[in-house]
Design a protein around this motif. Structure first.
Motif, mmCIF file in Angstrom:
data_model
loop_
_atom_site.group_PDB
_atom_site.id
_atom_site.type_symbol
_atom_site.label_atom_id
_atom_site.label_comp_id
_atom_site.label_asym_id
_atom_site.label_seq_id
_atom_site.Cartn_x
_atom_site.Cartn_y
_atom_site.Cartn_z
ATOM 1 N N ALA A 147 0.831 -1.210 0.000
ATOM 2 C CA ALA A 147 0.000 0.000 0.000
ATOM 3 C C ALA A 147 0.863 1.256 0.000
ATOM 4 O O ALA A 147 0.578 2.221 -0.717
ATOM 5 N N THR A 148 1.921 1.261 0.806
ATOM 6 C CA THR A 148 2.812 2.430 0.864
ATOM 7 C C THR A 148 3.489 2.668 -0.471
ATOM 8 O O THR A 148 3.531 3.792 -0.975
ATOM 9 N N ALA A 149 4.032 1.602 -1.064
ATOM 10 C CA ALA A 149 4.804 1.745 -2.301
ATOM 11 C C ALA A 149 3.938 2.168 -3.479
ATOM 12 O O ALA A 149 4.317 3.059 -4.243
ATOM 13 N N VAL A 150 2.779 1.561 -3.650
ATOM 14 C CA VAL A 150 1.967 1.816 -4.846
ATOM 15 C C VAL A 150 1.163 3.106 -4.717
ATOM 16 O O VAL A 150 1.162 3.950 -5.616
ATOM 17 N N ILE A 151 0.461 3.285 -3.612
ATOM 18 C CA ILE A 151 -0.364 4.477 -3.456
ATOM 19 C C ILE A 151 0.501 5.722 -3.268
ATOM 20 O O ILE A 151 0.173 6.802 -3.764
ATOM 21 N N GLY A 152 1.622 5.594 -2.574
ATOM 22 C CA GLY A 152 2.485 6.753 -2.331
ATOM 23 C C GLY A 152 3.688 6.838 -3.237
ATOM 24 O O GLY A 152 4.678 7.495 -2.891
#
Length: 496
Positions: A147-152
């Motif tokens: 979630a951190t890598a893709v969304i942010g």
């Protein structure tokens, strides 16, 4: 990349040097995430912990689970002490929590990470899994990382673009269910990206370097598991006896019992001789109101499977039974899967696996066999072994924190999501990943509290972030970039 500059009022522990601030954050967070294990006086163990300790030492590679977690922890404990495993798991947790804060915060400060680690370490389920010799801690970290890598990804630091995919690949290798959870979480991320930023083409939203690295990470994890099983002569499979685990689930559901009743007269499966006993186990569990998975656990670990020659022997014909049962009763299979999912949704109390493992259990015997007298004595003096953990008290604190956190997160999503759309997207992905965890475990495995509690601490983590950002806005403490403009007035910048 814009270099961020702190005003004097945002120094961490009066430390000016960024690297020293980061080091202090790491040390304090590792301590906080390890507090519960330290209080226990020994890393927490589960019945499966013995297998994960033993296989890398004896080179007996199990077919029902990944041995790569065992290979990971072996050079850490080296048959001396298990504490380095806890420290490394705590450090991984710190890194991904920090990456989340650093990526989504409007004005990142190390205090956010350290204070969140303190609250999570004292009041959530996180330290129970960080401090346990099991790969369960990686379920939440896997969801958090994707979630951190893709969304942010527009604000992701360079180091994170390399480290996070490598961690994801590793996490996937440690447990068979993580491949499904990772794939589903990534799919949800890509769907949200497709439905959001319409300033670029759909192809440009999906085929980014970060997204491709996520797919590559999942592929690398699968390749590592396949390669390991090929090298250890178990064939090109993720789990050579995974079909036996599924058979246990279908026996628990009753589908396999009904199918074998019809098929056994025309088949020479050795398990047919045990069919009356298995039906008796199922009937007794229903009469006693035992939870979903009790029959499966009895079949797999309570003696019947051993009487049939073990997993390797049963795996030779297990797929024939499971495939036939699912074809014969597809509606019942789906119905029972949904029932398991719903049951797992409300089953998440911390500490259900904190049992006393006495001298007749494998974990006790393995610690005694492989470690020195001091480590064995420490294990026996632990609160878990002496049954003095008082888990019920921690459950109250954890449940209160979960309830308050759920209110904060729900309120944010309903009332303030426009203030930080990316955070709202991140939250939806994390909640979706938690649902996937529940579906995989509830529908395809037994229902246990630990499956829910291993990811439940992600809700307090998001709530703590929301609260910290709210306090930041109220106090007016803002980190600025070189231009002197607050970050939220500029185009998205990468974190450093």
């Amino acid at each position: 990349m814009n270099r961020q500059i702190d005003r004097p009022e945002v120094q961490f522990l009066a430390i000016k040097n960024k690297n020293l601030q980061c080091l202090a954050s790491l040390i304090l967070s590792v301590i906080f995430f390890s507090l519960t294990a330290v209080w226990n006086r020994f890393p927490f163990v589960f019945s499966d912990s013995g297998t994960y300790i033993d296989v890398a030492i004896t080179h007996f590679w199990p077919g029902d689970r990944s041995a790569l977690y065992s290979l990971f922890i072996y050079p850490l404990h080296w048959k001396v002490t298990l504490w380095p495993v806890v420290v490394v798991q705590a450090a991984m947790t710190w890194y991904l929590v920090r990456a989340f804060f650093r990526t989504f915060a409007s004005a990142f400060r190390e205090e956010q990470v350290v204070l969140s680690a303190l609250v999570l370490g004292l009041c959530s389920s996180a330290p129970w899994f960080v401090g346990q010799i099991m790969p369960d801690v990686f379920a939440a970290l896997l969801i958090l990382a994707i979630a951190t890598a893709v969304i942010g990804q527009n604000r992701l630091a360079k180091i994170d673009r390399l480290a996070i995919p490598l961690l994801i690949a590793f996490f996937i290798t440690t447990h068979l269910s993580y491949l499904i959870i990772a794939s589903g979480t990534l799919a949800l991320c890509l769907l949200i990206r497709l439905l959001s930023d319409r300033t670029v083409t759909p192809m440009a939203r999906v085929f980014t370097k970060v997204n491709i690295s996520m797919v590559a990470a999942i592929a690398l994890g699968v390749a590592m598991m396949l390669s390991f099983n090929i090298v250890t002569k178990r064939g090109a499979t993720l789990a050579s006896t995974g079909n036996v685990m599924l058979l246990g689930k279908l026996i628990d559901q009753g589908i396999a019992l009904d199918y074998m009743t019809e098929a056994c007269p025309s088949h020479a499966w050795p398990i047919c001789a045990s069919l009356p006993k298995l039906k008796e186990i199922k009937a007794r569990a229903v009469a006693q109101g035992k939870p979903i998975g009790a029959v499966s656990d009895t079949f797999l670990w309570g003696g019947p499977l051993v009487d049939l020659g073990g997993m390797t022997a049963v795996s030779k014909y297990a797929s024939e039974i499971t495939n036939g049962a699912m074809r014969a009763y597809p509606a019942q299979f789906i119905e029972e899967g949904v029932r398991g999912f719903l049951a797992q949704t409300v089953t998440f109390q911390v500490g259900d696996d904190m049992l006393r493992y006495t001298s007749d259990t494998s974990i006790h015997q393995i610690i005694e066999r492989h470690f020195d007298a001091a480590t064995y004595a420490a294990f026996q003096s632990s609160r878990q072994y002496q049954q003095r953990l008082h888990v019920d008290r921690f459950r109250v604190v954890d449940n209160v924190l979960l309830a308050l956190s759920a209110l904060v997160v729900a309120g944010y999503l309903l009332l303030h999501w426009r203030s930080n759309v990316q955070l709202a997207q991140f939250t939806l992905v994390v909640l979706g990943g938690m649902v996937l965890n529940t579906m995989v475990t509830g529908a395809l495995s037994a229902v246990h509290d630990r499956y829910g509690s291993r990811v439940s601490w992600l809700v307090p983590l998001i709530a703590l972030f929301i609260v910290s950002e709210y306090i930041r806005n109220k106090t007016g403490t803002v980190r600025v970039v070189e231009t002197g403009k607050p970050r939220d007035t500029m185009s998205p910048a990468r974190s450093v």
